[in-house]
Design an enzyme around this catalytic site. Sequence first.
Site, PDB file in Angstrom:
ATOM      1  CG  HIS A   1      -1.586   5.975  -2.047  1.00  0.00           C
ATOM      2  ND1 HIS A   1      -2.296   5.264  -2.978  1.00  0.00           N
ATOM      3  CD2 HIS A   1      -2.159   5.720  -0.839  1.00  0.00           C
ATOM      4  CE1 HIS A   1      -3.269   4.601  -2.349  1.00  0.00           C
ATOM      5  NE2 HIS A   1      -3.196   4.855  -1.068  1.00  0.00           N
TER       6      HIS A   1
ATOM      7  CG  HIS B   1      -6.860   2.600   5.681  1.00  0.00           C
ATOM      8  ND1 HIS B   1      -7.874   2.735   4.763  1.00  0.00           N
ATOM      9  CD2 HIS B   1      -5.781   3.249   5.168  1.00  0.00           C
ATOM     10  CE1 HIS B   1      -7.445   3.460   3.741  1.00  0.00           C
ATOM     11  NE2 HIS B   1      -6.166   3.780   3.958  1.00  0.00           N
TER      12      HIS B   1
ATOM     13  CD  GLU C   1      -2.534   5.227   3.282  1.00  0.00           C
ATOM     14  OE1 GLU C   1      -3.256   5.952   2.594  1.00  0.00           O
ATOM     15  OE2 GLU C   1      -2.936   4.642   4.310  1.00  0.00           O
TER      16      GLU C   1
ATOM     17  CE1 TYR D   1      -9.219   8.731   1.948  1.00  0.00           C
ATOM     18  CE2 TYR D   1      -7.129   7.786   2.624  1.00  0.00           C
ATOM     19  CZ  TYR D   1      -7.844   8.624   1.789  1.00  0.00           C
ATOM     20  OH  TYR D   1      -7.197   9.332   0.824  1.00  0.00           O
TER      21      TYR D   1
ATOM     22  NE  ARG E   1      -1.253  13.774  -3.695  1.00  0.00           N
ATOM     23  CZ  ARG E   1      -0.526  14.349  -2.740  1.00  0.00           C
ATOM     24  NH1 ARG E   1      -1.024  14.448  -1.520  1.00  0.00           N
ATOM     25  NH2 ARG E   1       0.672  14.827  -3.013  1.00  0.00           N
ATOM     26  CB  ALA E   2      -5.781   7.256  -2.010  1.00  0.00           C
ATOM     27  CB  SER E   3      -6.589  12.333  -0.916  1.00  0.00           C
ATOM     28  OG  SER E   3      -5.293  12.849  -1.157  1.00  0.00           O
TER      29      SER E   3
ATOM     30  CG  HIS F   1      -1.980   1.029   1.243  1.00  0.00           C
ATOM     31  ND1 HIS F   1      -3.008   1.012   2.162  1.00  0.00           N
ATOM     32  CD2 HIS F   1      -2.187   2.128   0.486  1.00  0.00           C
ATOM     33  CE1 HIS F   1      -3.797   2.047   1.959  1.00  0.00           C
ATOM     34  NE2 HIS F   1      -3.313   2.750   0.941  1.00  0.00           N
TER      35      HIS F   1
ATOM     36  CG  HIS G   1      -7.717   3.696  -1.034  1.00  0.00           C
ATOM     37  ND1 HIS G   1      -8.065   4.942  -0.523  1.00  0.00           N
ATOM     38  CD2 HIS G   1      -6.536   3.375  -0.458  1.00  0.00           C
ATOM     39  CE1 HIS G   1      -7.118   5.344   0.308  1.00  0.00           C
ATOM     40  NE2 HIS G   1      -6.186   4.407   0.381  1.00  0.00           N
TER      41      HIS G   1
END
Length: 342
Positions: free
Chosen positions: A8, A224, A285, A195, A73-75, A6, A179
């Site tokens: 990013h 997470h 992460e 999340y 990038r997840a966000s 995991h 995600h």
Amino acid sequence: MIIDCHGHYTTEPKDLHRFRREQTAAANANDKAAMPSRATLKMSDDEIRESIEHNQLKLQRERGTDLTIFSPRASGMGHHIGDEAVSTEWSQICNDLIARVVSLYPKNFIGVCQLPQSPGVPPKNSIAELERCVKMGFVGCNLNPDPSGGYFNAPPMTDKWYYPFYEKMVELDVPCMIHVSGCCNPAQHTTGSYYLNADTMVFMQILLSDLFKDFPTLKFIIPHGGGAVPFHWGRFRGIALNNGKPELDQIMKNNIFFDTCVYHQPGIDLLTKVVPIDNILFASEMVGAVKGNDPKTGFGFDDTKRYVEKAAISDADKAKIFEGNAIKVYSRLKNQIAKQSA
């Protein structure tokens, strides 16, 4: 080998952010003429190297990990921004950037793609991008259960709306990490609540479904640490049994996996005590949601390798968490490692 499942790209070159600001402004104004051209993006290999070597690669070396399964990038996926066309272009740009990182550091990173999801758009429309990325050597994808950005108005992930996409995942033999992206609902903090809410929500959806009877080889990584699930294992177990479902370990078995993005020792101790070891993948992460050092330990909050090493489990179980389970879940990983190491 220690495989971090995991990671990013949170340290991207600055011009990527410039492009996204312009794209977002145009999308919000519904002004197609103002959309920035992809050709204007200027991100040199040297910029990418600098962003990686002073961050993710530096931490790999300091912490003693070997390989990061790396995605945008997840966000920043921002599936709630613009329409499907905007999301498609943005996803292709971000995935191509991951491919460039992998090409520069093939022994340190392997790609996972974001998908061009958009509110109300069927997940099957993301199949083409998944196929494109798998051809580039990517070994999985990040699947967003809430493209709305915090309002949870998509069908549950057990709904047949997702089935064509699941069929393609099974055909390609790739897992997805569940995600969400950035949150535009002011009632929720993106990384602190949104999340974890989504992680827990998806587990609950699966718990009462027959999804894996329809797709016995489908694989989900719930990140997470599984959200609230390990701490409330008894609650979820009781709900399952009260509804005539099997024990949780049987529900998870070969289909649901949690990662170790849990940022303190008691959390990892609980995770490894209640969740089957075969269903836990190492992850950190790093350079992500929780940066900086824990003042109580002096080490990074996201230095999760230390927590796993100190957990009261056997060396054989640690080896599963650090490497074996990732090889099992990401079925394409072993061959891709061999190709990139050649």
